[in-house]
Scaffold this motif. Structure first.
Motif, PDB file in Angstrom:
ATOM      1  N   GLY A  34     135.976   5.798  23.245  1.00  0.00           N
ATOM      2  CA  GLY A  34     134.974   5.755  24.287  1.00  0.00           C
ATOM      3  C   GLY A  34     133.989   4.455  23.742  1.00  0.00           C
ATOM      4  N   PRO A  35     133.024   4.600  24.774  1.00  0.00           N
ATOM      5  CA  PRO A  35     131.901   3.147  24.705  1.00  0.00           C
ATOM      6  C   PRO A  35     131.185   3.608  23.290  1.00  0.00           C
ATOM      7  N   ALA A  38     129.196   6.835  23.227  1.00  0.00           N
ATOM      8  CA  ALA A  38     129.390   8.220  24.077  1.00  0.00           C
ATOM      9  C   ALA A  38     129.255   8.892  23.290  1.00  0.00           C
ATOM     10  N   VAL A 202     139.415  10.441  26.251  1.00  0.00           N
ATOM     11  CA  VAL A 202     138.130   9.396  26.374  1.00  0.00           C
ATOM     12  C   VAL A 202     136.430  10.339  26.349  1.00  0.00           C
ATOM     13  N   ILE A 204     132.688   9.533  28.088  1.00  0.00           N
ATOM     14  CA  ILE A 204     131.723   8.492  28.169  1.00  0.00           C
ATOM     15  C   ILE A 204     130.296   9.743  28.421  1.00  0.00           C
ATOM     16  N   ASP A 205     129.199   9.088  27.676  1.00  0.00           N
ATOM     17  CA  ASP A 205     127.958   9.615  27.870  1.00  0.00           C
ATOM     18  C   ASP A 205     128.504  11.203  27.777  1.00  0.00           C
ATOM     19  N   ALA A 209     135.846  12.313  30.088  1.00  0.00           N
ATOM     20  CA  ALA A 209     136.197  11.758  31.319  1.00  0.00           C
ATOM     21  C   ALA A 209     137.696  11.536  31.998  1.00  0.00           C
ATOM     22  N   TYR A 226     142.506   3.137  31.263  1.00  0.00           N
ATOM     23  CA  TYR A 226     140.572   3.480  30.126  1.00  0.00           C
ATOM     24  C   TYR A 226     139.967   1.778  30.844  1.00  0.00           C
ATOM     25  N   MET A 230     136.114   2.766  31.456  1.00  0.00           N
ATOM     26  CA  MET A 230     135.214   1.892  31.596  1.00  0.00           C
ATOM     27  C   MET A 230     134.107   1.148  32.571  1.00  0.00           C
ATOM     28  N   THR A 233     131.282   3.113  34.305  1.00  0.00           N
ATOM     29  CA  THR A 233     130.262   3.338  33.947  1.00  0.00           C
ATOM     30  C   THR A 233     129.940   2.732  34.328  1.00  0.00           C
TER      31      THR A 233
END
Length: 233
Positions: A34-35, A38, A202, A204-205, A209, A226, A230, A233
């Motif tokens: 994940g970013p 996250a 994954v 996210i936030d 996800a 993936y 991304m 988002t």
């Protein structure tokens, strides 16, 4: 082996983990991607009892992380951004200290054997402060497994390792897989994550996800999935 139900973690008014439900079975090798920001590292800290959830429950091998922290910590090995090593002690002294912390009695030859696995037996009496970054990372791996944990929690474990160090770690992790040790690894390396894990999630936030099985997709399929997540988002 790991049960996470409706877990929320807030820092002040900011929610970092926003309602995660996750069940990790014995022997799973779950890779979390994940970013930045996250919630990946925060989730590992919650599982390892370094943080307490604001809401929800986490159970490790049946033990609640809020109520049975000591029992949980005896069952997990953690390798994170901090090595938790003492520079003023030798490698041997560090491992002997942590063995006592876990209630494990290890003699000289047993500690030497553990250090041999990470190719540090020849430096076992040297102060850790004289070690390179990669050597400290390898010693931290030895620290994480000294009590033979049922679960390994790894946060970017390849950071700071040279080619030989990465090879050593990969061989060790594959050995743990064969032993049925449950592993959760955070990484930004999609290809390595796909190579090592049997399951890829994954975040996210602060939410899951995607939770995918490697057997159901090729590496290209996963990269495309993936990238799509991304891009959304």
């Amino acid at each position: 082996m790991i049960e996470i139900e409706n877990v929320v973690k807030e820092f002040g008014r900011k929610g970092v983990i926003n309602g995660i439900d996750l069940r990790i079975e014995k022997g799973d090798y779950l890779v979390i991607l994940g970013p930045n920001g996250a919630g990946k590292t925060t989730l590992l800290k919650l599982i390892s009892t370094l943080l307490r959830p604001s809401e929800g429950t986490i159970k490790i091998d049946g033990y609640d992380v809020k109520e049975d922290g000591v029992a949980v910590r005896r069952r997990i090995g953690v390798l994170g951004h901090v090595s938790y090593l003492y520079d003023e002690l030798s490698a041997f002294e560090n491992l002997r200290f942590y063995a006592k912390m876990y209630g494990v009695t290890l003699g000289l030859e047993e500690i030497r054997a553990i250090l041999s696995r990470v190719k540090l037996a020849h430096r076992m009496n040297d102060l850790v402060g004289t070690y390179s970054r990669g050597m400290k990372q390898r010693l931290a791996i030895a620290r994480a497994i000294i009590h033979k944990p049922k679960i390994l929690l790894l946060d970017e474990p390849y950071t700071g390792l040279d080619l030989n160090g990465r090879k050593i770690l990969t061989e060790m992790l594959r050995g743990f897989q064969k032993q049925g040790i449950t592993t959760v690894m955070v990484t930004h390396d999609i290809e390595r994550g796909y190579e090592m894990g049997n399951r890829l999630a994954v975040i996210i936030d602060g939410k899951i996800a995607a939770d995918l099985r490697k057997e159901d997709m090729s590496i290209e399929d996963f990269k495309n999935r993936y990238a799509g997540l991304m891009g959304a988002t």
